[in-house]
Design a protein around this motif. Structure first.
Motif, PDB file in Angstrom:
ATOM      1  N   SER A  23      -7.531   7.229 -16.924  1.00  0.00           N
ATOM      2  CA  SER A  23      -6.464   7.906 -17.661  1.00  0.00           C
ATOM      3  C   SER A  23      -6.894   8.143 -19.106  1.00  0.00           C
ATOM      4  O   SER A  23      -7.353   7.218 -19.788  1.00  0.00           O
ATOM      5  CB  SER A  23      -5.179   7.072 -17.638  1.00  0.00           C
ATOM      6  OG  SER A  23      -4.713   6.928 -16.313  1.00  0.00           O
ATOM      7  N   PRO A  73      -5.371   9.596 -22.732  1.00  0.00           N
ATOM      8  CA  PRO A  73      -4.185  10.079 -23.456  1.00  0.00           C
ATOM      9  C   PRO A  73      -4.550  11.214 -24.407  1.00  0.00           C
ATOM     10  O   PRO A  73      -5.705  11.341 -24.838  1.00  0.00           O
ATOM     11  CB  PRO A  73      -3.745   8.838 -24.240  1.00  0.00           C
ATOM     12  CG  PRO A  73      -5.020   8.083 -24.484  1.00  0.00           C
ATOM     13  CD  PRO A  73      -5.902   8.341 -23.289  1.00  0.00           C
ATOM     14  N   TYR A  74      -3.569  12.026 -24.743  1.00  0.00           N
ATOM     15  CA  TYR A  74      -3.754  13.126 -25.693  1.00  0.00           C
ATOM     16  C   TYR A  74      -2.647  13.064 -26.723  1.00  0.00           C
ATOM     17  O   TYR A  74      -1.479  12.843 -26.391  1.00  0.00           O
ATOM     18  CB  TYR A  74      -3.759  14.471 -24.969  1.00  0.00           C
ATOM     19  CG  TYR A  74      -4.982  14.654 -24.103  1.00  0.00           C
ATOM     20  CD1 TYR A  74      -6.121  15.272 -24.582  1.00  0.00           C
ATOM     21  CD2 TYR A  74      -4.996  14.159 -22.795  1.00  0.00           C
ATOM     22  CE1 TYR A  74      -7.253  15.414 -23.799  1.00  0.00           C
ATOM     23  CE2 TYR A  74      -6.125  14.295 -21.998  1.00  0.00           C
ATOM     24  CZ  TYR A  74      -7.253  14.925 -22.507  1.00  0.00           C
ATOM     25  OH  TYR A  74      -8.367  15.041 -21.720  1.00  0.00           O
ATOM     26  N   ALA A  75      -3.027  13.297 -27.977  1.00  0.00           N
ATOM     27  CA  ALA A  75      -2.066  13.177 -29.068  1.00  0.00           C
ATOM     28  C   ALA A  75      -1.017  14.284 -29.030  1.00  0.00           C
ATOM     29  O   ALA A  75       0.121  14.086 -29.474  1.00  0.00           O
ATOM     30  CB  ALA A  75      -2.792  13.192 -30.410  1.00  0.00           C
ATOM     31  N   THR A  76      -1.394  15.456 -28.517  1.00  0.00           N
ATOM     32  CA  THR A  76      -0.457  16.581 -28.463  1.00  0.00           C
ATOM     33  C   THR A  76      -0.527  17.239 -27.092  1.00  0.00           C
ATOM     34  O   THR A  76      -1.544  17.155 -26.381  1.00  0.00           O
ATOM     35  CB  THR A  76      -0.793  17.639 -29.528  1.00  0.00           C
ATOM     36  OG1 THR A  76      -2.061  18.238 -29.223  1.00  0.00           O
ATOM     37  CG2 THR A  76      -0.836  17.019 -30.922  1.00  0.00           C
ATOM     38  N   ARG A  77       0.547  17.903 -26.740  1.00  0.00           N
ATOM     39  CA  ARG A  77       0.563  18.656 -25.485  1.00  0.00           C
ATOM     40  C   ARG A  77      -0.451  19.802 -25.534  1.00  0.00           C
ATOM     41  O   ARG A  77      -1.062  20.144 -24.522  1.00  0.00           O
ATOM     42  CB  ARG A  77       1.976  19.204 -25.241  1.00  0.00           C
ATOM     43  CG  ARG A  77       2.138  19.901 -23.889  1.00  0.00           C
ATOM     44  CD  ARG A  77       2.120  18.915 -22.746  1.00  0.00           C
ATOM     45  NE  ARG A  77       2.129  19.585 -21.452  1.00  0.00           N
ATOM     46  CZ  ARG A  77       2.169  18.952 -20.281  1.00  0.00           C
ATOM     47  NH1 ARG A  77       2.194  17.634 -20.248  1.00  0.00           N
ATOM     48  NH2 ARG A  77       2.184  19.620 -19.154  1.00  0.00           N
ATOM     49  N   LEU A  90      -3.833  18.509 -24.581  1.00  0.00           N
ATOM     50  CA  LEU A  90      -3.860  18.241 -23.141  1.00  0.00           C
ATOM     51  C   LEU A  90      -4.046  19.546 -22.356  1.00  0.00           C
ATOM     52  O   LEU A  90      -4.888  19.634 -21.464  1.00  0.00           O
ATOM     53  CB  LEU A  90      -2.573  17.526 -22.739  1.00  0.00           C
ATOM     54  CG  LEU A  90      -2.399  17.130 -21.265  1.00  0.00           C
ATOM     55  CD1 LEU A  90      -1.523  15.871 -21.172  1.00  0.00           C
ATOM     56  CD2 LEU A  90      -1.750  18.240 -20.453  1.00  0.00           C
ATOM     57  N   GLU A  91      -3.256  20.555 -22.695  1.00  0.00           N
ATOM     58  CA  GLU A  91      -3.338  21.827 -21.968  1.00  0.00           C
ATOM     59  C   GLU A  91      -4.664  22.527 -22.221  1.00  0.00           C
ATOM     60  O   GLU A  91      -5.200  23.211 -21.332  1.00  0.00           O
ATOM     61  CB  GLU A  91      -2.163  22.714 -22.365  1.00  0.00           C
ATOM     62  CG  GLU A  91      -0.818  22.172 -21.861  1.00  0.00           C
ATOM     63  CD  GLU A  91       0.360  23.027 -22.274  1.00  0.00           C
ATOM     64  OE1 GLU A  91       0.150  23.964 -23.091  1.00  0.00           O
ATOM     65  OE2 GLU A  91       1.484  22.767 -21.805  1.00  0.00           O
ATOM     66  N   ARG A 149       0.152  14.178 -16.751  1.00  0.00           N
ATOM     67  CA  ARG A 149       1.402  13.582 -17.229  1.00  0.00           C
ATOM     68  C   ARG A 149       1.806  14.221 -18.552  1.00  0.00           C
ATOM     69  O   ARG A 149       1.101  15.090 -19.063  1.00  0.00           O
ATOM     70  CB  ARG A 149       1.218  12.067 -17.390  1.00  0.00           C
ATOM     71  CG  ARG A 149       0.965  11.356 -16.059  1.00  0.00           C
ATOM     72  CD  ARG A 149       0.632   9.868 -16.236  1.00  0.00           C
ATOM     73  NE  ARG A 149      -0.743   9.675 -16.688  1.00  0.00           N
ATOM     74  CZ  ARG A 149      -1.110   9.431 -17.934  1.00  0.00           C
ATOM     75  NH1 ARG A 149      -0.192   9.344 -18.892  1.00  0.00           N
ATOM     76  NH2 ARG A 149      -2.365   9.267 -18.260  1.00  0.00           N
ATOM     77  N   ALA A 150       2.929  13.788 -19.090  1.00  0.00           N
ATOM     78  CA  ALA A 150       3.418  14.402 -20.326  1.00  0.00           C
ATOM     79  C   ALA A 150       2.457  14.192 -21.481  1.00  0.00           C
ATOM     80  O   ALA A 150       2.318  15.064 -22.350  1.00  0.00           O
ATOM     81  CB  ALA A 150       4.794  13.829 -20.678  1.00  0.00           C
ATOM     82  N   ASP A 151       1.774  13.045 -21.508  1.00  0.00           N
ATOM     83  CA  ASP A 151       0.919  12.727 -22.644  1.00  0.00           C
ATOM     84  C   ASP A 151      -0.497  12.329 -22.240  1.00  0.00           C
ATOM     85  O   ASP A 151      -1.226  11.714 -23.010  1.00  0.00           O
ATOM     86  CB  ASP A 151       1.523  11.592 -23.465  1.00  0.00           C
ATOM     87  CG  ASP A 151       1.731  10.321 -22.643  1.00  0.00           C
ATOM     88  OD1 ASP A 151       1.532  10.376 -21.405  1.00  0.00           O
ATOM     89  OD2 ASP A 151       2.079   9.284 -23.228  1.00  0.00           O
ATOM     90  N   GLY A 152      -0.895  12.650 -21.009  1.00  0.00           N
ATOM     91  CA  GLY A 152      -2.235  12.271 -20.592  1.00  0.00           C
ATOM     92  C   GLY A 152      -2.627  12.887 -19.262  1.00  0.00           C
ATOM     93  O   GLY A 152      -1.821  13.526 -18.580  1.00  0.00           O
TER      94      GLY A 152
END
Length: 247
Positions: free
Chosen positions: A4, A6-10, A13-14, A39-42
């Motif tokens: 997994s 994580p990403y600080a911003t959407r 991630l996109e 997921r929403a943040d990762g």
């Protein structure tokens, strides 16, 4: 099993998802970890069993990069310019080669890491002719390459940009030398020959050793903030190969 991230911003991630899709479509020989869940943040990626690249792996990684860069140029990037962002699907893009690096160098100059002479030299190295064939850069440092039983797998897709041919391979060799110390000169010449072979097969000009060493000098300036971190123990000026040893 999954890994997994994580990403600080959407947006970040996109952007990674867009990069993953573009590489799968246009750089087919480049093996990437599959996306399992968004997921929403990762993002959950398929786990890869492997180790980080060593200098003895450089020729094999160079071959993979050469094939991927030639395929991407043939499939999409033959229309691209190094000075202009390249559009991807759904409103995303690959940033251009020049402007992000000029911005980074200006930050390094303001922080006292790069002097005026180095800044001038870097700007010369970044000068891009409209006729320069365009590849991509995905930050192929040794920790972003996992060596598996089936060959190299590339991880971490957040920093994809346009780049000249040979630039991403230079990042690998610079970071290997900064991590392990001076590399045998044959590591550079053999790796570049392996990289150039797929380019020649696609009708592209080979990367010369002079151009390759110019890319390495640019990477040196851009990695200065990381010296002493992430395993980068050796300053590039203490480990750079002598040009006369590479002919």
């Amino acid at each position: 099993m999954t890994f997994s991230k994580p990403y600080a911003t959407r947006e970040a991630l996109e952007q990674t998802i867009a990069h993953h899709a573009w590489l799968n479509e246009h750089a087919g020989s480049l093996r990437l970890p599959a996306i399992r869940t968004v997921r929403a943040d990762g993002i959950d990626f398929a786990s890869i069993e492997g180790r980080h690249a060593r200098f003895t792996d450089a020729p094999a990684v160079a071959t993979v990069l050469g094939r991927a860069h030639a395929a991407a140029w043939k499939g999409d990037l033959h229309r691209a310019l190094l000075t202009t962002a390249h559009p991807l699907a759904h409103g995303h893009e690959l940033p251009d080669f020049v402007s992000p690096r000029i911005a980074a160098l200006r930050r390094h100059r303001a922080a006292g890491l790069v002097n005026a002479h180095q800044m001038t030299a870097a700007q010369s190295l970044l000068a891009a002719s409209p006729a320069t064939p365009v590849a991509f850069y995905k930050d192929t440092n040794l920790r972003n390459v996992l060596i598996t039983a089936d060959g190299p797998v590339m991880v971490d897709l957040g920093d994809l940009t346009l780049a000249p041919f040979g630039y991403d391979l230079a990042k690998l060799l610079v970071t290997l030398a900064m991590t392990y110390g001076p590399l045998p000169p044959a590591t550079f010449t053999t790796s570049l020959a392996c990289y150039n072979q797929p380019l020649l097969g696609a009708g592209l000009p080979p990367v010369t050793i002079g151009r390759f060493l110019g890319h390495a000098e640019l990477h040196h300036l851009l990695t200065l903030p990381y010296l002493g971190k992430s395993g980068y123990r050796h300053p590039w000026p203490t480990v750079r190969p002598r040009p006369e040893d590479l002919t």
